[in-house]
Design a protein around this motif. Structure first.
Motif, mmCIF file in Angstrom:
data_model
loop_
_atom_site.group_PDB
_atom_site.id
_atom_site.type_symbol
_atom_site.label_atom_id
_atom_site.label_comp_id
_atom_site.label_asym_id
_atom_site.label_seq_id
_atom_site.Cartn_x
_atom_site.Cartn_y
_atom_site.Cartn_z
ATOM 1 N N THR A 1 9.283 62.654 18.782
ATOM 2 C CA THR A 1 8.824 63.811 18.979
ATOM 3 C C THR A 1 8.187 63.799 20.578
ATOM 4 O O THR A 1 8.597 64.898 21.090
ATOM 5 C CB THR A 1 7.416 64.043 18.071
ATOM 6 N N ASP A 2 7.321 62.985 20.714
ATOM 7 C CA ASP A 2 6.985 63.197 22.183
ATOM 8 C C ASP A 2 8.084 63.200 23.359
ATOM 9 O O ASP A 2 7.641 63.850 24.231
ATOM 10 C CB ASP A 2 6.153 61.832 22.537
ATOM 11 N N SER A 3 9.263 62.582 23.022
ATOM 12 C CA SER A 3 10.326 62.590 24.316
ATOM 13 C C SER A 3 11.071 63.715 24.101
ATOM 14 O O SER A 3 11.725 64.193 24.942
ATOM 15 C CB SER A 3 10.810 61.259 24.320
ATOM 16 N N LEU A 4 11.197 64.233 22.811
ATOM 17 C CA LEU A 4 12.201 65.415 22.676
ATOM 18 C C LEU A 4 11.531 66.858 22.635
ATOM 19 O O LEU A 4 12.347 67.797 22.328
ATOM 20 C CB LEU A 4 13.126 65.126 21.370
ATOM 21 N N GLU A 5 10.433 66.769 22.145
ATOM 22 C CA GLU A 5 10.039 68.302 21.847
ATOM 23 C C GLU A 5 9.942 69.186 23.045
ATOM 24 O O GLU A 5 10.307 70.413 22.908
ATOM 25 C CB GLU A 5 8.299 68.167 21.593
ATOM 26 N N SER A 6 9.831 68.820 24.259
ATOM 27 C CA SER A 6 9.907 69.688 25.469
ATOM 28 C C SER A 6 11.378 70.198 25.464
ATOM 29 O O SER A 6 11.618 71.053 26.399
ATOM 30 C CB SER A 6 9.399 69.116 26.612
ATOM 31 N N GLN A 7 12.274 69.378 25.076
ATOM 32 C CA GLN A 7 13.605 69.658 25.197
ATOM 33 C C GLN A 7 14.392 70.617 24.119
ATOM 34 O O GLN A 7 15.387 71.002 24.023
ATOM 35 C CB GLN A 7 14.430 68.388 25.269
ATOM 36 N N LEU A 8 13.393 70.981 23.223
ATOM 37 C CA LEU A 8 13.814 71.766 21.924
ATOM 38 C C LEU A 8 14.256 73.259 22.700
ATOM 39 O O LEU A 8 13.564 73.743 23.669
ATOM 40 C CB LEU A 8 12.712 72.246 20.956
ATOM 41 N N PRO A 9 15.182 73.987 21.872
ATOM 42 C CA PRO A 9 15.737 75.283 22.549
ATOM 43 C C PRO A 9 14.355 76.373 22.234
ATOM 44 O O PRO A 9 13.551 76.211 21.534
ATOM 45 C CB PRO A 9 16.591 75.550 21.610
ATOM 46 N N GLU A 10 14.524 77.283 22.962
ATOM 47 C CA GLU A 10 13.477 78.184 22.737
ATOM 48 C C GLU A 10 13.166 78.918 21.305
ATOM 49 O O GLU A 10 12.144 79.005 20.793
ATOM 50 C CB GLU A 10 13.708 79.460 23.792
#
Length: 79
Positions: free
Chosen positions: A42-51
């Motif tokens: 979660t911490d490393s991928l959340e900022s990469q989620l599509p809009e």
């Protein structure tokens, strides 16, 4: 909470996990949903989620190996 009714794919030991340290897994639940054992990313991928993607506070982004999903493919229902 629903009950696990079956594993999708093969047990981790058949995918090379001999010590239980890395054992992603997929399960079908009695209510038709699926449960995943994987690495919390979660911490490393959340900022990469599509809009148009988001997660609730109680949800986590979980990573499983490609092999785990490929081995489970034949067990995943089409509908």
């Amino acid at each position: 909470m629903s009950q696990i009714i079956r594993r999708l794919g093969v047990a981790p030991r058949y995918r090379g996990s001999t010590n239980g340290a890395t054992c992603p897994d997929l399960f079908e639940l009695a209510d038709g949903n699926f449960a995943v054992i994987g690495t919390d990313a979660t911490d490393s991928l959340e900022s990469q989620l599509p809009e148009d993607a988001a997660r609730a506070d109680y949800e986590r982004i979980v990573v499983i190996t490609r092999e785990t999903l490929i081995k489970a493919k034949a067990d995943i229902p089409d509908a």
